[in-house]
Design an enzyme around this catalytic site. Structure first.
Site, PDB file in Angstrom:
ATOM      1  N   HIS A 169      51.459  44.020  39.143  1.00  0.00           N
ATOM      2  CA  HIS A 169      52.285  44.940  39.938  1.00  0.00           C
ATOM      3  C   HIS A 169      51.559  45.505  41.147  1.00  0.00           C
ATOM      4  O   HIS A 169      52.069  46.394  41.829  1.00  0.00           O
ATOM      5  CB  HIS A 169      52.765  46.085  39.033  1.00  0.00           C
ATOM      6  CG  HIS A 169      54.073  46.666  39.448  1.00  0.00           C
ATOM      7  ND1 HIS A 169      54.227  48.002  39.772  1.00  0.00           N
ATOM      8  CD2 HIS A 169      55.296  46.102  39.604  1.00  0.00           C
ATOM      9  CE1 HIS A 169      55.477  48.232  40.089  1.00  0.00           C
ATOM     10  NE2 HIS A 169      56.149  47.092  40.005  1.00  0.00           N
ATOM     11  N   LYS A 171      50.086  46.030  44.922  1.00  0.00           N
ATOM     12  CA  LYS A 171      50.536  45.768  46.289  1.00  0.00           C
ATOM     13  C   LYS A 171      49.420  46.224  47.221  1.00  0.00           C
ATOM     14  O   LYS A 171      49.431  47.357  47.708  1.00  0.00           O
ATOM     15  CB  LYS A 171      51.820  46.522  46.626  1.00  0.00           C
ATOM     16  CG  LYS A 171      53.018  46.205  45.746  1.00  0.00           C
ATOM     17  CD  LYS A 171      53.282  47.340  44.797  1.00  0.00           C
ATOM     18  CE  LYS A 171      54.525  47.058  43.967  1.00  0.00           C
ATOM     19  NZ  LYS A 171      54.747  48.117  42.942  1.00  0.00           N
ATOM     20  N   ASP A 176      39.357  41.066  56.164  1.00  0.00           N
ATOM     21  CA  ASP A 176      37.942  40.984  56.527  1.00  0.00           C
ATOM     22  C   ASP A 176      37.071  41.902  55.668  1.00  0.00           C
ATOM     23  O   ASP A 176      36.228  42.649  56.173  1.00  0.00           O
ATOM     24  CB  ASP A 176      37.742  41.308  58.019  1.00  0.00           C
ATOM     25  CG  ASP A 176      38.293  40.216  58.917  1.00  0.00           C
ATOM     26  OD1 ASP A 176      38.258  39.045  58.507  1.00  0.00           O
ATOM     27  OD2 ASP A 176      38.767  40.532  60.024  1.00  0.00           O
TER      28      ASP A 176
END
Length: 253
Positions: A169, A171, A176
């Site tokens: 779940h 996000k 870089d």
């Protein structure tokens, strides 16, 4: 002002002293020049570094019709740069895409579900710049309707998922990351890499039409070194943990 005649006399009659003086002066001048270069470089980097909370709410779409009306002929994307709506969804999505477009070496994305065409296009542009992209997603949602992850996998982006009944779940996205850039440097056998700085993008929002333009969501975009390092470490840990499940996903053609 120094007398040129006196300087020449010093060089003629005291060559060792003159040589030392010139050497010391050259070193000092080089040091001053280097400090000036560092100052302006630091100033430029600070201007580019971001620490921002982006919110998505019920006010984000009130300008959508106007953007569609103002879309340039032949353009696939409406223009939002001068939108007066401070909550404009289009501009907020553009802020995430802007950071993706700044990627120099790597993008590591852990996302539950991903259907946004705008952000998928930004990742495709990164691929064209030879940016290394890795994606971790949920085992079910990676194949959901409109998933952009399957499209990116077909373009050669490696994707891994956990095989479990629990949801992946997360996000978050690291651009870089220091640890990843160093790994790429070693893989490419380079002595040095172009200057870049790490960015972390994280929050409640999924990269979907509903998440970016319908829900009440938040997203933090930050160049904080400690936060980006911790996100990178967790992504690397998951990437290694899900290594045996990679074969269960679609393979690049």
């Amino acid at each position: 002002m120094l007398n040129t005649h006196l300087i020449m006399e010093q060089i003629r009659y005291h060559p060792i002293v003159a040589t030392i003086s010139i050497a010391v002066g050259t070193v000092l001048a080089s040091e001053v020049i280097w400090k000036v270069v560092q100052y302006f470089r630091s100033k430029r980097e600070k201007a580019n570094r971001v620490h921002e909370v982006v919110v998505f709410n019920e006010l984000g779409e009130i300008c959508a019709a106007q953007h569609l009306w103002n879309t340039r002929p032949g353009s696939q994307e409406p223009e939002a740069a001068h939108c007066r709506n401070t909550h404009c969804t289009l501009r907020n999505v553009g802020k995430i895409a802007e950071q993706i477009d700044r990627a120099v070496y790597s993008i590591d994305l852990a996302i539950y579900t991903f259907t946004s065409f705008s952000l998928a296009d930004a990742l495709k542009r990164a691929l064209q710049r030879d940016v290394s992209i890795r994606i971790i997603s949920d085992g079910e949602m990676v194949f959901s309707s409109g998933s952009q992850i399957t499209m990116l996998a077909r373009l050669g982006v490696p994707v891994r998922v956990p095989i479990t009944t629990y949801m992946m779940h997360n996000k978050f996205c690291i651009i870089d990351g220091v640890e990843r850039v160093e790994e790429i440097r070693q893989l490419r056998k380079r002595k040095w890499m172009r200057p870049c700085y790490s960015i972390a993008v994280s929050g409640s929002v999924n990269w979907t039409r509903q998440g970016l333009g319908g829900n009440w969501e938040n997203c933090i975009i930050t160049a904080d070194e400690k936060l980006t390092a911790m996100f990178q470490a967790e992504f690397n840990r998951m990437w290694k943990a899900f290594e045996k499940t990679e074969a269960s996903l679609i393979q690049p053609k």
